[in-house]
Scaffold this motif. Structure first.
Motif, mmCIF file in Angstrom:
data_model
loop_
_atom_site.group_PDB
_atom_site.id
_atom_site.type_symbol
_atom_site.label_atom_id
_atom_site.label_comp_id
_atom_site.label_asym_id
_atom_site.label_seq_id
_atom_site.Cartn_x
_atom_site.Cartn_y
_atom_site.Cartn_z
ATOM 1 N N LEU A 120 0.980 -1.273 -0.037
ATOM 2 C CA LEU A 120 0.421 0.026 -0.184
ATOM 3 C C LEU A 120 0.595 0.742 0.057
ATOM 4 O O LEU A 120 0.123 2.541 -0.516
ATOM 5 C CB LEU A 120 -1.004 -0.461 1.039
ATOM 6 N N SER A 128 1.678 10.226 -4.605
ATOM 7 C CA SER A 128 3.308 11.143 -4.856
ATOM 8 C C SER A 128 3.697 11.909 -6.144
ATOM 9 O O SER A 128 3.432 12.732 -6.878
ATOM 10 C CB SER A 128 3.417 10.915 -3.194
ATOM 11 N N GLU A 154 -6.021 -5.016 -2.375
ATOM 12 C CA GLU A 154 -6.204 -3.312 -2.203
ATOM 13 C C GLU A 154 -5.021 -2.727 -3.404
ATOM 14 O O GLU A 154 -5.654 -0.831 -4.010
ATOM 15 C CB GLU A 154 -6.261 -2.759 -1.332
ATOM 16 N N ASP B 55 -11.892 10.308 -5.774
ATOM 17 C CA ASP B 55 -12.503 9.571 -5.305
ATOM 18 C C ASP B 55 -12.123 8.605 -5.376
ATOM 19 O O ASP B 55 -10.895 7.856 -6.071
ATOM 20 C CB ASP B 55 -14.095 9.192 -6.540
ATOM 21 N N THR B 56 -12.595 7.668 -4.188
ATOM 22 C CA THR B 56 -11.920 6.069 -4.559
ATOM 23 C C THR B 56 -13.435 5.305 -4.564
ATOM 24 O O THR B 56 -14.303 5.149 -3.972
ATOM 25 C CB THR B 56 -11.337 5.904 -2.602
ATOM 26 N N PRO B 57 -12.289 3.439 -3.947
ATOM 27 C CA PRO B 57 -13.094 2.922 -3.934
ATOM 28 C C PRO B 57 -13.257 2.513 -2.865
ATOM 29 O O PRO B 57 -12.625 3.103 -2.298
ATOM 30 C CB PRO B 57 -12.893 1.279 -4.919
ATOM 31 N N SER B 59 -12.611 0.353 -0.168
ATOM 32 C CA SER B 59 -11.272 0.163 -0.191
ATOM 33 C C SER B 59 -10.643 0.709 1.038
ATOM 34 O O SER B 59 -9.233 1.402 0.712
ATOM 35 C CB SER B 59 -10.652 0.145 -1.182
ATOM 36 N N ARG B 61 -8.403 0.500 3.688
ATOM 37 C CA ARG B 61 -7.341 -0.151 4.180
ATOM 38 C C ARG B 61 -5.932 0.057 3.375
ATOM 39 O O ARG B 61 -5.080 0.563 3.462
ATOM 40 C CB ARG B 61 -7.408 -1.558 4.475
ATOM 41 N N GLY B 62 -6.621 -0.466 1.928
ATOM 42 C CA GLY B 62 -5.759 0.742 0.830
ATOM 43 C C GLY B 62 -5.986 1.986 0.688
ATOM 44 O O GLY B 62 -4.241 1.893 0.687
ATOM 45 N N GLY B 65 -3.366 2.862 3.800
ATOM 46 C CA GLY B 65 -1.880 2.744 3.879
ATOM 47 C C GLY B 65 -1.430 3.079 2.426
ATOM 48 O O GLY B 65 -0.500 3.502 2.881
ATOM 49 N N MET B 66 -2.258 3.363 1.470
ATOM 50 C CA MET B 66 -1.725 4.456 0.435
ATOM 51 C C MET B 66 -1.401 5.812 0.512
ATOM 52 O O MET B 66 -0.572 5.924 0.412
ATOM 53 C CB MET B 66 -2.776 4.433 -0.582
ATOM 54 N N CYS B 67 -2.132 6.565 1.761
ATOM 55 C CA CYS B 67 -2.332 7.612 1.921
ATOM 56 C C CYS B 67 -0.743 7.605 3.021
ATOM 57 O O CYS B 67 -0.085 8.314 3.076
ATOM 58 C CB CYS B 67 -2.771 7.942 2.586
ATOM 59 N N ALA B 68 -0.701 6.854 4.136
ATOM 60 C CA ALA B 68 0.737 6.734 4.872
ATOM 61 C C ALA B 68 1.816 6.848 3.059
ATOM 62 O O ALA B 68 3.095 7.388 4.038
ATOM 63 C CB ALA B 68 0.644 5.264 5.031
ATOM 64 N N GLY B 69 1.763 6.103 2.372
ATOM 65 C CA GLY B 69 3.135 5.955 1.756
ATOM 66 C C GLY B 69 3.051 7.504 0.804
ATOM 67 O O GLY B 69 4.223 8.061 0.598
ATOM 68 N N ALA B 70 1.976 7.822 0.118
ATOM 69 C CA ALA B 70 2.376 9.435 -0.003
ATOM 70 C C ALA B 70 2.889 10.534 1.209
ATOM 71 O O ALA B 70 4.100 11.198 0.781
ATOM 72 C CB ALA B 70 0.771 9.988 -0.118
ATOM 73 N N GLU B 93 -3.121 -0.332 9.669
ATOM 74 C CA GLU B 93 -1.983 0.519 8.906
ATOM 75 C C GLU B 93 -2.203 1.794 9.733
ATOM 76 O O GLU B 93 -0.971 2.741 10.155
ATOM 77 C CB GLU B 93 -2.998 1.119 7.835
ATOM 78 N N ASN B 96 0.198 0.874 13.370
ATOM 79 C CA ASN B 96 1.076 0.657 13.458
ATOM 80 C C ASN B 96 2.377 1.106 12.446
ATOM 81 O O ASN B 96 3.489 0.690 12.182
ATOM 82 C CB ASN B 96 1.219 -1.413 12.401
ATOM 83 N N GLN B 97 1.366 1.615 11.820
ATOM 84 C CA GLN B 97 2.741 2.429 10.303
ATOM 85 C C GLN B 97 1.934 3.842 10.811
ATOM 86 O O GLN B 97 3.245 4.496 11.026
ATOM 87 C CB GLN B 97 1.891 1.814 8.950
#
Lengths: 321, 325
Positions: A120, A128, A154, B55-57, B59, B61-62, B65-70, B93, B96-97
């Motif tokens: 993810l 980004s 996902e 707009d997201t599905p 999802s 957790r997805g 977690g993606m926004c953590a990476g962003a 997410e 733990n993240q």
């Protein structure tokens, strides 16, 4: 085919990972490593073949078996070994250990103790970079154990619908700790799962560094060019136990381990370089000696490094700003 | 001064921050052209486009977690959960993240992520659309937890959240979203960890959170007619928690009641009580009291739903009981 210089760089990088891992295994036996230590021995071709295409500003997100990814992404053996020794000179300054290796300065965005989130987070790095209109990419390394986790579903779907510059690298070493992948996957062909998400995917021999290098190069070029993500399954095997100090019997046979040792990626590549006259034995021996010395120096550096000061334990819970 | 709703106030803060900072983007279900289930992003899609109003599905957790990476790679995601209950699918997410990332990386990664959602009981939303859960997040190191009660605070605190390099949970009670209140023009920020004294008084201290602030003020109005003088403190942020303002008030009044819709066990009131006993024991003239929503999943039927939420009359009675101690 990569240039000669690149061919030797691949060899050297695999050796850095192998010798560092072997040093860590010895250090673990000597009690210098305080927590878990999952080695990457046998899988070196994957991190090496992929990271050879990456720039320091590309972002790698890794797993519990992540020393190889950190090293291939440019974290020095000194900083990796020192981190596992719990010293202040470690790449996470002693706050992380084996499963939390961070060096964002070179795009190493963390190994992880949880299976799945790296997928993810690499997707998010892709988001980004797309938003910032840069040609950087996000890369997730993960094992076969991650592909039956919801994060895989996902993350791949999100990366696909937004055509994100993300590369998903599955290191299929056939076992999630001791659970066989053949048992836990309804569809055991990870390399066939891409189309389910509208994504390119393929399977390569993960013990062949040139095969990995080639597949990753194409996928990364597509990602940088705005053509979206790719899933690469690399078939490989870890030849040591799941973690140092763990028993390694009862779930796989000695014959299976020996068969995979015969396919060792470094031995194979050494043979290929000689056979194809890309390098002579002296050249390869010189690289081996140089890397051995570097890793020995790294171990000494780590062993002599200071411990973190106890009164810094509450720092970095929040940003300092 | 002009009046805005809660939703309009945060929208104003979001719009001006997005105009200034191109690294801010919003994700969520129906936050694009639709403008958000609670109108939290109305008009922004036309201004900033689909990549910044994404707009997201379904999802959770997805995309968390993606926004953590962003957030680790140079952008500032705003996750709009619509109903905050949906955040639970992304709990791993978050805990733990997101909460641990700055610490794990020895401060070299920042985690500028804003997670917003509507909380609270009301309108027969039933138990999957009524949760608040903020004591859980306040328990964990690494989160900023904001629970505003008036539109002007919502705007200033939201602006602060959009500038923070820490993960911020911004929780808006559903019953407040369309309340109107005076909101200053232009940009301003309100620091985290600074409570607001919503009413000054001398006889007892009331700490009220989110939707309980208005109800508690209504109870105090009635008591004032009898000459009873209550002080009402709105912490505004649960983490960090401004204990200094609470302790100063208890020093003055000697009595403390904490009014909170969320569950009592291991809750915010328990934490405030423990800290007051620890640091202000000699100021107390009576036991500390807590008034909370019932410790049950949220029921659907109006009669059952009403039975679990503290109302002004119940708050008034609790204050009378405390003063009688």
């Amino acid at each position: 085919m990569p240039e000669s210089e690149q061919l030797l760089a691949l060899y050297r990088e695999m050796l850095i990972i192998r010798y560092t891992e072997e040093q860590l295994a010895r250090s673990h036996q000597m009690g210098l490593i305080h927590g878990a230590c999952h080695t990457y021995v046998g899988e070196e071709a994957i991190a090496t073949g992929v990271c050879a295409h990456l720039r320091p500003d590309d972002a790698v997100f890794s797993t519990h078996r992540g020393h190889g990814h950190a090293l291939a992404k440019g974290v020095s053996p000194h900083e990796v070994i020192a981190e596992l020794f719990g010293r202040s000179t470690g790449c996470s300054e002693g706050r992380g250990g084996s499963m939390h290796l961070f060096k964002p300065e070179v795009g190493m965005m963390g190994t992880s103790g949880i299976v799945g989130p790296c997928i993810l987070q690499a997707t998010g790095a892709g988001y980004s970079f797309k938003l910032l209109k840069s040609d950087q990419i996000g890369v997730a390394f993960f094992g076969d154990g991650a592909v039956n986790n919801g994060a895989f579903h996902e993350g791949l779907n999100l990366a696909s619908i937004w055509k994100l510059p993300t590369l998903f690298v599955c290191e299929n070493n056939m076992y999630a700790t001791e659970v066989p992948f053949a048992y836990s996957a309804g569809n055991p062909h990870v390399g066939n799962r891409g189309p389910a998400y509208g994504m390119e995917s393929l399977t390569v021999d993960g013990n062949d560094v040139l095969a990995v290098y080639e597949a990753a190069g194409e996928a990364i070029q597509r990602a940088r060019g705005g053509e979206g993500p790719t899933l690469i399954e690399c078939r490989t095997y870890r030849t040591r136990a799941h973690a140092e100090g763990m028993r390694d019997a009862g779930y796989r046979t000695p014959e299976e381990v020996e068969a995979w040792k015969a396919r060792d990626p470094i031995t194979r590549y050494n043979g290929w370089l000689l056979e194809n006259e890309e390098a002579g034995p002296e050249t390869l021996a010189a690289i081996e000696a140089e890397v051995k010395e570097m890793v020995a120096d790294a171990e000494e550096f780590a062993r002599n490094s200071p411990w973190p000061e106890a009164d810094t334990v509450s720092e970095h819970v929040f940003s300092q700003r | 001064m002009r009046e805005l709703t809660f939703v309009e106030a945060t929208l104003e803060a979001l719009d001006s921050a997005m105009a200034r900072d191109p690294s801010i983007f919003v994700v969520g279900e129906g936050i694009g052209a639709r403008g958000g289930n609670f109108n939290t992003t109305v008009g922004l899609f036309d201004k900033y486009g689909p990549e910044r109003l994404c707009d997201t599905p379904i999802s959770e957790r997805g995309f968390v977690g993606m926004c953590a990476g962003a957030a680790m790679t140079g952008t500032r995601p705003v996750v709009d959960f619509m109903f905050f209950d949906f955040i639970l699918d992304a709990f791993g997410e978050l805990v733990n993240q997101i909460a641990k990332m700055q610490y794990m990386s020895s401060g070299r990664l920042k985690m500028p992520i804003l997670l917003r959602g509507a909380i609270g009981i009301g309108h027969s939303a039933a138990t999957h659309h009524s949760g608040s859960y903020y004591p859980i997040f306040a328990h964990l190191p690494g989160f900023r937890v904001v629970v505003p009660s008036v539109p002007s605070d919502a705007k200033g605190l939201f602006a602060t959240a959009l500038q923070s390099d820490d993960p911020v949970l911004f929780l808006e009670h559903k019953s407040l979203l369309f309340n109107r209140g005076e909101v200053p023009e232009g940009e301003y920020t309100i620091p985290f960890g600074q409570a607001r004294v919503a009413r000054e008084g001398t006889d007892c201290t009331l700490v009220a959170i989110g939707s309980m602030v208005d109800k508690t003020l209504a109870a105090c109005e009635r008591l004032a007619e009898e000459g009873i003088s209550c002080e009402v403190i709105d912490p505004r942020t649960i983490a960090p928690l401004d204990m200094e303002t609470v302790l100063a008030s208890v020093h003055k009044t000697g009595r403390l009641l904490i009014v909170d819709e969320t569950f009592q066990p291991c809750g915010v009131g328990a934490e405030i009580s423990a800290q007051v006993i620890d640091r202000g024991f000699d100021d107390l003239d009576a036991p500390i009291r807590r008034l909370n929503g019932a410790h049950v999943p949220t029921p659907y039927s109006p009669t059952l739903e009403e039975a679990i939420v503290p109302e002004a009359a119940e708050i008034e009675q609790s204050i009378r009981d405390l003063l009688a101690e």
